[in-house]
Design an enzyme around this catalytic site. Structure first.
Site, PDB file in Angstrom:
ATOM      1  CB  SER A 187       5.038   3.880  -1.569  1.00  0.00           C
ATOM      2  OG  SER A 187       4.518   5.143  -1.883  1.00  0.00           O
ATOM      3  NE  ARG A 210       8.345  -7.784  -1.699  1.00  0.00           N
ATOM      4  CZ  ARG A 210       8.727  -7.833  -2.958  1.00  0.00           C
ATOM      5  NH1 ARG A 210       8.193  -8.727  -3.774  1.00  0.00           N
ATOM      6  NH2 ARG A 210       9.634  -6.995  -3.422  1.00  0.00           N
ATOM      7  CG  ASP A 227       6.839   6.007  -3.573  1.00  0.00           C
ATOM      8  OD1 ASP A 227       7.150   5.088  -4.343  1.00  0.00           O
ATOM      9  OD2 ASP A 227       7.212   6.057  -2.377  1.00  0.00           O
TER      10      ASP A 227
HETATM   11 MG    MG Z   1       6.906   8.950   0.415  1.00  0.00          MG
END
Ligand code: MG
Ligand code: ADP
Length: 621
Positions: free
Chosen positions: A246, A261, A299
């Protein structure tokens, strides 16, 4: 003889003298009797006044004997010197709280300006790279329908936790999930090398397999050379693993993506620009685990897939959104709207493309985002100032810090006495209010936003639960009711602004997809899958989002009724499994020669072959 006579006068006088004393005596006795009778009578009247007066019985309390005290003299007695009642002080705290709360107001007008700007920045991101909304094509062009089947693994590096799970998709919109979760050690978030972090992740996968899937743990990997797979070999017996990662990545294939990044407090410069799937696979291989990283999943995309797999009705979800440590969303866009060049291969037949918005970076230029002094302070203290500006006002990692900075400022104000004994003396004489120096209030990032949920959930007049949490979580000892009320109001205002900002992102995407006015979707629900601790555990977060959605022009009451925001429980795990499934399918379809090889391998299945033990190097056939 007569000398002895007593003169008559004298005789009568003597006589009258005896008579007088008798009268005196009698009258004195009479007087005493009368007085005694009067006293008795009076007493009787007092005791039995109800008989005399017809009043109900009233017990007379005899007045205390009169006493004349000498002038009072102060002899070093511990006199209270402060005002006994702190109403004016409480008023000052209440007034200040009101003023602070007002600074977090996010009006309907702000909200609509936000939506317009969000749609504009979405369009900009679809046309070119390097804009604040990155609008990254994910090369996922369809969502599942609930009939998918198989056993998969998934891991999720979220920001706070690392989750490992195995998922059995049953093919009837249901699944079985085995799950483990571990907090990511803080020192690994800023490790010197990427290897340190990824070795830790691989170790967790090993532990999970040992505990839950011994049959797989002891089945070693057999590798087979092939030209069809990009790595030049294919793993037999390996569990396909979907890697939910994520953080912003530049995805160049279904299991390849270079880190753009770090966000959410991670900072390992060594990893930037590298393929995160390869980094994980290297560490998995060092442990000889029968696991293949076959899909890289954001995610949000996982949440979108999971919600589509499980959601009721004939239409899938249009948006998957995360409100956890960070915030982000992925939605289904019309392929025709994606104007910027896409380099990877993908199936164009659906005419759709799942876009990862990376909305945490919405309006980094602050065209429309609210910007209080505490937002400015917070941004300055992050490793990435000026970036992820939307996320810094919305997500779990930052909300607690905004509350903390606000409280710290209020503590500096001597006129309002927040968390000081002067207030608590009003409602609790026995204890002393104070904050321990080690309180999280004095440490940057020391206030976990979970306490905001406690504040929002406690609606009792005494705020007992919140006061307990302030004590146990933040070392604020004996907070007064007024202290807790101030804390609740401020945390509530910051939470409410976050929910309304979330409505900006969700509302803008609903409008962008055009589903509300699409005749093909008439009467259908517009389904949105959400995941993350904030949306799952913060009471009324979704309600406040809906309140925001109703206020958006083009959505309104009617539109908001059609929007169905549902928790995609374990979304990232199931979603990653679904994408691993898609990836496995893609790999299978890659060459007919390979398929034939598979058939032949199956035919030879009875011929025993050397299967290496766990811990040995994988056999390349
Ligand atoms: Mg999560
Ligand atoms: P991840 O982002 O790692 O996938 P979560 O979705 O669980 O993990 O989000 C963790 C974040 O949510 C942390 O920043 C934490 O402070 C915050 N959080 C956890 N519980 C709550 C809660 N009850 N209310 C509000 N925020 C919470």
């Amino acid at each position: 003889m007569n000398n002895s006579r007593i003169p008559l006068k004298s005789q009568s006088a003597r006589k009258s003298q005896g008579c007088l004393s008798f009268v005196h005596l009698f009258s004195v006795a009479f007087l005493v009797l009368v007085l005694a009778a009067q006293l008795l009578f009076r007493d009787a009247k007092l005791h039995y006044s109800h008989i005399f007066t017809g009043q109900p019985f009233l017990r007379a309390i005899p007045s205390p004997p009169a006493r004349i005290d000498p002038e009072p003299v102060c002899e070093n007695q511990p006199f209270p010197t402060s005002l006994p009642v702190s109403w004016p002080l409480n008023m000052a705290l209440a007034e200040e709280t009101k003023a602070v709360v007002a600074k977090f107001d996010y009006t309907d007008e702000n909200l609509n300006a936000g939506v317009k700007e969000f749609i504009r920045q979405m369009g900009e991101g679809l046309e070119q790279d390097g804009t604040s909304l990155s609008q990254i094509p994910t090369y996922v062009t369809a969502v599942p329908n609930g009939t998918e089947k198989g056993m998969y693994m998934a891991v999720d590096l979220g920001g706070t936790n690392f989750r490992v799970c195995s998922i059995l998709l049953n093919g009837d919109t249901t699944f079985n999930l085995t799950y483990s979760k571990v907090a990511i050690p803080k020192e690994l978030m800023v490790a010197k090398t990427a290897g340190e972090l990824f070795a830790f992740l691989a170790k967790q996968i090993e532990e999970f397999l040992k505990t839950h899937h011994q049959e797989h743990f002891y089945k070693a990997v057999r590798r087979r050379q092939t030209f069809s797979a990009p790595e030049g070999y294919r793993d037999e017996n390996a569990l396909q693993l979907g890697f939910t990662f994520s953080f912003p990545v530049n995805q160049i294939g279904i299991n390849k993506g270079n880190l753009i990044r770090w966000t959410k407090g991670f900072d390992i410069p060594d990893a930037v620009g590298k393929d995160v799937c390869a980094l994980l696979q290297v560490e998995i291989d060092k442990l000889h685990l029968p696991v293949k990283v076959s899909a890289l999943v954001n995610d949000t995309v996982g949440t979108l897939m999971a919600r589509s797999y499980t959601s009721p009705g004939k239409t899938g979800a249009i948006l998957g959104a995360i409100f956890g440590t960070g915030t982000n969303g992925a939605y289904i866009e019309k392929l025709a709207n994606v104007k910027k060049p896409m380099t990877g291969e993908f199936d164009k037949t659906t005419g759709l493309m799942v876009i990862n918005t990376e909305w945490g970076s919405f309006d980094n230029q602050l065209n429309v985002l609210p910007n209080t002094t505490w937002d400015i302070q917070l941004d300055k203290n992050t490793p990435n100032p000026g970036i992820q500006m939307f996320e810094k006002r919305v997500s779990g990692m930052f909300l607690g810090e905004i509350v903390r900075l606000t409280i710290v400022d209020m503590l500096k104000n001597d006129d309002i006495h927040l968390f000081k004994d002067i207030n608590s003396s009003h409602n609790d004489w026995k204890s002393t209010t104070n904050i321990a120096p080690q309180s999280g209030i004095f440490q940057p990032w020391g206030l976990d936003s979970a306490i905001m949920s406690v504040a929002a959930a406690d609606n009792t007049p005494e705020l007992g639960t919140l006061r307990q949490s302030l004590e146990s979580d933040l070392h604020v000892y004996s907070p007064s009711l007024e202290d807790a009320q101030a804390f609740k109001a401020i945390a509530g205002a910051i939470g409410r602004r976050a929910a309304r900002l979330s409505a900006v992102a969700v509302g803008a995407i609903v409008l962008q997809t055009g589903k509300l006015t699409d005749p093909e979707w008439a009467g259908e629900a517009i389904d949105i899958g959400v995941d993350g601790s904030l949306v799952e555990h913060y009471p009324y977060f979704r309600d406040m989002m809906y309140e925001g959605l109703r206020a958006i022009e083009g959505i309104g009451e009617e539109g908001a009724k059609r929007i169905r925001i549902g928790i995609a429980k374990d979304g990232s795990g199931v979603g990653a499994a679904l994408i691993a499934l898609v990836a496995a399918g893609m790999e299978k379809n890659q060459s007919v020669a390979d398929h034939l090889h598979d058939v032949r391998t199956e035919a030879k299945a009875n011929i025993p072959s050397a299967i290496p033990e766990a811990g040995e190097t994988s056999t390349v056939i």
